[in-house]
Motif scaffolding. Structure first.
Motif, mmCIF file in Angstrom:
data_model
loop_
_atom_site.group_PDB
_atom_site.id
_atom_site.type_symbol
_atom_site.label_atom_id
_atom_site.label_comp_id
_atom_site.label_asym_id
_atom_site.label_seq_id
_atom_site.Cartn_x
_atom_site.Cartn_y
_atom_site.Cartn_z
ATOM 1 N N GLU A 1 0.868 -1.179 0.000
ATOM 2 C CA GLU A 1 0.000 0.000 0.000
ATOM 3 C C GLU A 1 0.901 1.225 0.000
ATOM 4 O OE1 GLU A 1 -3.072 2.445 2.806
ATOM 5 O OE2 GLU A 1 -3.114 0.264 2.960
ATOM 6 N N ILE A 2 0.717 2.055 -1.009
ATOM 7 C CA ILE A 2 1.494 3.285 -1.147
ATOM 8 C C ILE A 2 0.494 4.419 -1.230
ATOM 9 C CG2 ILE A 2 3.153 4.538 -2.574
ATOM 10 C CD1 ILE A 2 3.887 1.741 -3.781
ATOM 11 N N ASN A 3 0.698 5.455 -0.430
ATOM 12 C CA ASN A 3 -0.203 6.589 -0.574
ATOM 13 C C ASN A 3 0.555 7.899 -0.488
ATOM 14 O OD1 ASN A 3 -0.211 7.504 2.231
ATOM 15 N ND2 ASN A 3 -1.452 5.711 2.657
ATOM 16 N N PHE A 4 0.051 8.840 -1.224
ATOM 17 C CA PHE A 4 0.585 10.188 -1.285
ATOM 18 C C PHE A 4 -0.587 11.119 -1.051
ATOM 19 C CE2 PHE A 4 1.597 14.044 -3.685
ATOM 20 C CZ PHE A 4 2.809 14.374 -3.105
ATOM 21 N N SER A 5 -0.624 11.709 0.135
ATOM 22 C CA SER A 5 -1.753 12.542 0.518
ATOM 23 C C SER A 5 -1.347 14.008 0.526
ATOM 24 C CB SER A 5 -2.236 12.119 1.912
ATOM 25 O OG SER A 5 -3.102 13.059 2.450
ATOM 26 N N LYS A 6 -2.171 14.848 -0.052
ATOM 27 C CA LYS A 6 -1.897 16.290 -0.061
ATOM 28 C C LYS A 6 -1.845 16.840 1.353
ATOM 29 C CE LYS A 6 -4.149 16.958 -4.508
ATOM 30 N NZ LYS A 6 -5.324 17.508 -5.201
ATOM 31 N N SER A 7 -2.764 16.422 2.205
ATOM 32 C CA SER A 7 -2.792 16.935 3.578
ATOM 33 C C SER A 7 -1.553 16.494 4.353
ATOM 34 C CB SER A 7 -4.069 16.485 4.297
ATOM 35 O OG SER A 7 -4.162 15.091 4.319
ATOM 36 N N ARG A 8 -1.100 15.258 4.147
ATOM 37 C CA ARG A 8 0.108 14.791 4.821
ATOM 38 C C ARG A 8 1.337 15.539 4.325
ATOM 39 N NH1 ARG A 8 1.729 8.837 3.952
ATOM 40 N NH2 ARG A 8 3.299 9.705 2.610
ATOM 41 N N LEU A 9 1.396 15.805 3.022
ATOM 42 C CA LEU A 9 2.500 16.564 2.454
ATOM 43 C C LEU A 9 2.532 17.968 3.046
ATOM 44 C CD1 LEU A 9 4.827 16.809 0.416
ATOM 45 C CD2 LEU A 9 3.153 17.592 -1.243
ATOM 46 N N ASN A 10 1.366 18.616 3.134
ATOM 47 C CA ASN A 10 1.305 19.960 3.720
ATOM 48 C C ASN A 10 1.755 19.942 5.176
ATOM 49 O OD1 ASN A 10 0.406 21.159 1.382
ATOM 50 N ND2 ASN A 10 -1.766 20.996 1.911
ATOM 51 N N ALA A 11 1.330 18.958 5.941
ATOM 52 C CA ALA A 11 1.714 18.857 7.348
ATOM 53 C C ALA A 11 3.225 18.656 7.485
ATOM 54 C CB ALA A 11 0.965 17.710 8.015
ATOM 55 N N GLN A 12 3.815 17.821 6.639
ATOM 56 C CA GLN A 12 5.255 17.590 6.693
ATOM 57 C C GLN A 12 6.033 18.832 6.278
ATOM 58 O OE1 GLN A 12 5.701 14.113 4.238
ATOM 59 N NE2 GLN A 12 5.433 12.699 5.977
ATOM 60 N N LEU A 13 5.506 19.556 5.299
ATOM 61 C CA LEU A 13 6.142 20.787 4.853
ATOM 62 C C LEU A 13 6.142 21.831 5.967
ATOM 63 C CD1 LEU A 13 7.464 22.212 2.470
ATOM 64 C CD2 LEU A 13 5.226 22.947 1.730
ATOM 65 N N VAL A 14 5.024 21.998 6.645
ATOM 66 C CA VAL A 14 4.922 22.953 7.755
ATOM 67 C C VAL A 14 5.875 22.523 8.869
ATOM 68 C CG1 VAL A 14 3.382 23.764 9.586
ATOM 69 C CG2 VAL A 14 2.580 23.714 7.231
ATOM 70 N N GLU A 15 5.907 21.238 9.186
ATOM 71 C CA GLU A 15 6.806 20.734 10.235
ATOM 72 C C GLU A 15 8.255 21.002 9.897
ATOM 73 O OE1 GLU A 15 8.113 16.373 11.876
ATOM 74 O OE2 GLU A 15 5.980 16.678 11.418
ATOM 75 N N HIS A 16 8.635 20.786 8.630
ATOM 76 C CA HIS A 16 10.000 21.024 8.189
ATOM 77 C C HIS A 16 10.375 22.505 8.302
ATOM 78 C CE1 HIS A 16 13.722 20.293 6.057
ATOM 79 N NE2 HIS A 16 13.415 21.282 5.203
ATOM 80 N N ILE A 17 9.448 23.385 7.909
ATOM 81 C CA ILE A 17 9.691 24.835 7.984
ATOM 82 C C ILE A 17 9.857 25.269 9.444
ATOM 83 C CG2 ILE A 17 8.643 27.107 7.601
ATOM 84 C CD1 ILE A 17 7.454 25.922 5.005
ATOM 85 N N LEU A 18 9.003 24.738 10.323
ATOM 86 C CA LEU A 18 9.085 25.090 11.739
ATOM 87 C C LEU A 18 10.396 24.599 12.366
ATOM 88 C CD1 LEU A 18 5.423 24.423 12.931
ATOM 89 C CD2 LEU A 18 6.562 26.645 12.630
ATOM 90 N N LYS A 19 10.887 23.465 11.944
ATOM 91 C CA LYS A 19 12.168 22.976 12.458
ATOM 92 C C LYS A 19 13.317 23.848 11.971
ATOM 93 C CE LYS A 19 11.113 18.094 13.087
ATOM 94 N NZ LYS A 19 11.389 16.718 12.643
ATOM 95 N N ALA A 20 13.177 24.369 10.758
ATOM 96 C CA ALA A 20 14.243 25.199 10.172
ATOM 97 C C ALA A 20 14.333 26.554 10.864
ATOM 98 C CB ALA A 20 13.997 25.383 8.680
ATOM 99 N N ILE A 21 13.224 27.015 11.436
ATOM 100 C CA ILE A 21 13.207 28.339 12.087
ATOM 101 C C ILE A 21 13.788 28.228 13.431
ATOM 102 C CG2 ILE A 21 11.733 30.133 13.006
ATOM 103 C CD1 ILE A 21 9.778 29.558 10.806
#
Length: 178
Positions: free
Chosen positions: A158-178
């Motif tokens: 089972e492989i899934n690519f979710s827009k909401s999960r991608l957005n959440a990971q992107l926000v998390e990555h940005i917050l870690k970078a700050i």
């Protein structure tokens, strides 16, 4: 789950003793019998205590008579002796699964809320087949999944690519970078 385990006990000797063409014919024959189990009247007969097991066995034997196969007849008689004629639909699906596994051909589905064109479906199937060293046929199924999910049950993939999960990971990555 219990029925699948019992079915596998019948399938293993069939897989060892029959050639590929015979197995495919047997799977098709059992699938056709399985369709009878979808009929309410047929189920009433098969589950009735008033009808003896010999009559139930003969009914199923009459259904497979055109195949003129001693292997099929013996399988039906064996199932009847053990009171396992209702196992035929499970046996049919497990046999198909075993044949697919031996040939390394699998079927799967792509779920998405957007339309996935046939070219993309074929490309995903080909690439996934290369990764798993098998042949995979995928079909598109419209759903409310926000992204794309690919499932191949027999391979436990089972492989899934979710827009909401991608957005959440992107926000998390940005917050870690700050």
């Amino acid at each position: 789950m219990q029925y699948e385990l019992i079915a596998k006990r019948y399938i293993k000797p069939l897989m060892e003793s029959c050639d590929q063409a015979s197995l495919e014919n047997l799977a098709e024959l059992l699938s056709n019998i399985s369709k009878a189990y979808e009929n309410e009247k047929f189920n009433l007969i098969m589950n009735s205590n008033d009808v003896n097991s010999g009559s139930k066995c003969q009914l199923v034997l009459d259904m497979v008579a055109p195949a003129n196969s001693s292997t099929v007849n013996n399988l039906i008689k064996l199932l009847a002796e053990n009171g396992r004629l209702p196992l035929i639909p499970v046996l049919a699906s497990e046999l198909k699964r075993s044949i697919a596994s031996s040939k390394r051909t699998y079927k799967g589905r792509i779920y998405s809320n957007g339309v996935v064109d046939l070219t993309s479906v074929d490309l995903i199937a080909r690439d996934l087949g290369i990764k798993t060293e098998s042949v995979i046929a995928l079909e598109y199924v419209a759903s409310d999944f926000d992204g794309i999910r690919v499932e191949v049950d027999d391979l436990n993939v089972e492989i899934n690519f979710s827009k909401s999960r991608l957005n959440a990971q992107l926000v998390e990555h940005i917050l870690k970078a700050i």
